[in-house]
Design a protein around this motif. Sequence first.
Motif, PDB file in Angstrom:
ATOM      1  N   PHE A 120      61.969  40.706  77.479  1.00  0.00           N
ATOM      2  CA  PHE A 120      62.272  39.992  76.234  1.00  0.00           C
ATOM      3  C   PHE A 120      63.325  38.914  76.471  1.00  0.00           C
ATOM      4  CE2 PHE A 120      61.013  44.333  74.916  1.00  0.00           C
ATOM      5  CZ  PHE A 120      59.887  44.007  74.180  1.00  0.00           C
ATOM      6  N   GLN A 121      63.403  37.994  75.527  1.00  0.00           N
ATOM      7  CA  GLN A 121      64.485  36.999  75.554  1.00  0.00           C
ATOM      8  C   GLN A 121      65.461  37.322  74.424  1.00  0.00           C
ATOM      9  OE1 GLN A 121      63.014  32.945  76.046  1.00  0.00           O
ATOM     10  NE2 GLN A 121      61.445  33.655  77.439  1.00  0.00           N
ATOM     11  N   CYS A 122      65.184  36.871  73.198  1.00  0.00           N
ATOM     12  CA  CYS A 122      66.125  37.200  72.109  1.00  0.00           C
ATOM     13  C   CYS A 122      66.000  38.665  71.709  1.00  0.00           C
ATOM     14  CB  CYS A 122      65.893  36.290  70.900  1.00  0.00           C
ATOM     15  SG  CYS A 122      64.495  36.786  69.857  1.00  0.00           S
ATOM     16  N   ALA A 123      64.829  39.257  71.941  1.00  0.00           N
ATOM     17  CA  ALA A 123      64.548  40.675  71.692  1.00  0.00           C
ATOM     18  C   ALA A 123      64.429  41.038  70.218  1.00  0.00           C
ATOM     19  CB  ALA A 123      65.566  41.588  72.385  1.00  0.00           C
ATOM     20  N   PHE A 124      64.328  40.047  69.341  1.00  0.00           N
ATOM     21  CA  PHE A 124      64.116  40.405  67.932  1.00  0.00           C
ATOM     22  C   PHE A 124      62.822  41.194  67.766  1.00  0.00           C
ATOM     23  CE2 PHE A 124      62.609  39.916  63.639  1.00  0.00           C
ATOM     24  CZ  PHE A 124      63.752  40.166  62.899  1.00  0.00           C
ATOM     25  N   CYS A 125      61.825  40.834  68.550  1.00  0.00           N
ATOM     26  CA  CYS A 125      60.518  41.484  68.449  1.00  0.00           C
ATOM     27  C   CYS A 125      60.472  42.826  69.169  1.00  0.00           C
ATOM     28  CB  CYS A 125      59.449  40.575  69.031  1.00  0.00           C
ATOM     29  SG  CYS A 125      59.678  40.286  70.823  1.00  0.00           S
ATOM     30  N   CYS A 157      55.672  37.403  69.242  1.00  0.00           N
ATOM     31  CA  CYS A 157      56.934  37.065  69.900  1.00  0.00           C
ATOM     32  C   CYS A 157      57.071  35.545  69.905  1.00  0.00           C
ATOM     33  CB  CYS A 157      56.942  37.616  71.325  1.00  0.00           C
ATOM     34  SG  CYS A 157      58.378  37.073  72.270  1.00  0.00           S
ATOM     35  N   ARG A 158      58.237  35.082  69.491  1.00  0.00           N
ATOM     36  CA  ARG A 158      58.436  33.624  69.413  1.00  0.00           C
ATOM     37  C   ARG A 158      58.961  33.045  70.717  1.00  0.00           C
ATOM     38  NH1 ARG A 158      62.316  34.264  64.317  1.00  0.00           N
ATOM     39  NH2 ARG A 158      62.997  35.864  65.773  1.00  0.00           N
ATOM     40  N   CYS A 159      59.350  33.919  71.668  1.00  0.00           N
ATOM     41  CA  CYS A 159      60.099  33.421  72.825  1.00  0.00           C
ATOM     42  C   CYS A 159      59.341  33.446  74.143  1.00  0.00           C
ATOM     43  CB  CYS A 159      61.360  34.245  73.029  1.00  0.00           C
ATOM     44  SG  CYS A 159      62.461  34.334  71.602  1.00  0.00           S
ATOM     45  N   THR A 160      58.608  34.511  74.416  1.00  0.00           N
ATOM     46  CA  THR A 160      58.281  34.807  75.812  1.00  0.00           C
ATOM     47  C   THR A 160      56.939  34.297  76.309  1.00  0.00           C
ATOM     48  OG1 THR A 160      57.196  36.877  75.224  1.00  0.00           O
ATOM     49  CG2 THR A 160      59.572  36.975  75.651  1.00  0.00           C
TER      50      THR A 160
HETATM   51 FE1  FES Z   1      62.437  36.584  71.000  1.00  0.00          FE
HETATM   52 FE2  FES Z   1      60.270  38.096  71.245  1.00  0.00          FE
HETATM   53  S1  FES Z   1      61.872  37.860  72.698  1.00  0.00           S
HETATM   54  S2  FES Z   1      60.911  36.997  69.494  1.00  0.00           S
END
Ligand code: FES
Length: 181
Positions: A120-125, A157-160
Amino acid sequence: MTDTTSNTDTPRLQAERDAGGSIVDLSVTVNGTHHQVSVEARRPLSDVIREDIGLTGTHLGCEHGVCGACTVLIDGEPARSCLMLGAQAEGTEITTIEGLAGPDGELHPIQQAMMEAHGFQCAFCAPGFLMSAVALLDENPDPTTAEIREELSGNLCRCTGYQSIVAGVETAVRVMKESGK
Ligand code: FES
Ligand code: FES
């Protein structure tokens, strides 16, 4: 199992009664702890978990059943807690992200693998993905990459770009096979 009783009355519930709304007494087990809470009949399960029971690891993204961030296990099955009423969870056993680690705090293999794979990056998901992945591995301990992608396709996921998340689940599969867990 510990009994926890909370919020038998609050200004919020009184306001609901004053407005003619219904209050239900909900009995539910979350991560092995029994909770007895009074909630508005219209209250989503996600709000019950986060605000009435106080487990904020379950995240809320869209609140419309689209993103999967709010996924928890109900009697072992993945469910979007924003789409259910708390009252519908009466008598069930719920597992949230807080329930994955062992009693001494050791990470669940999927948590450990995802950390090592920098999934994950921000890990919100992350809570939603991890609960969906646990449900997959409980049912199918040796999934193919395509099966992992299919099972996780309901989580956004918005980041990965998803590749690292799939790699994390594949790592967990390998580690769990090697350790016999
Ligand atoms: Fe940022 Fe999935 S790691 S929304
Ligand atoms: Fe429940 Fe998005 S918050 S599916």
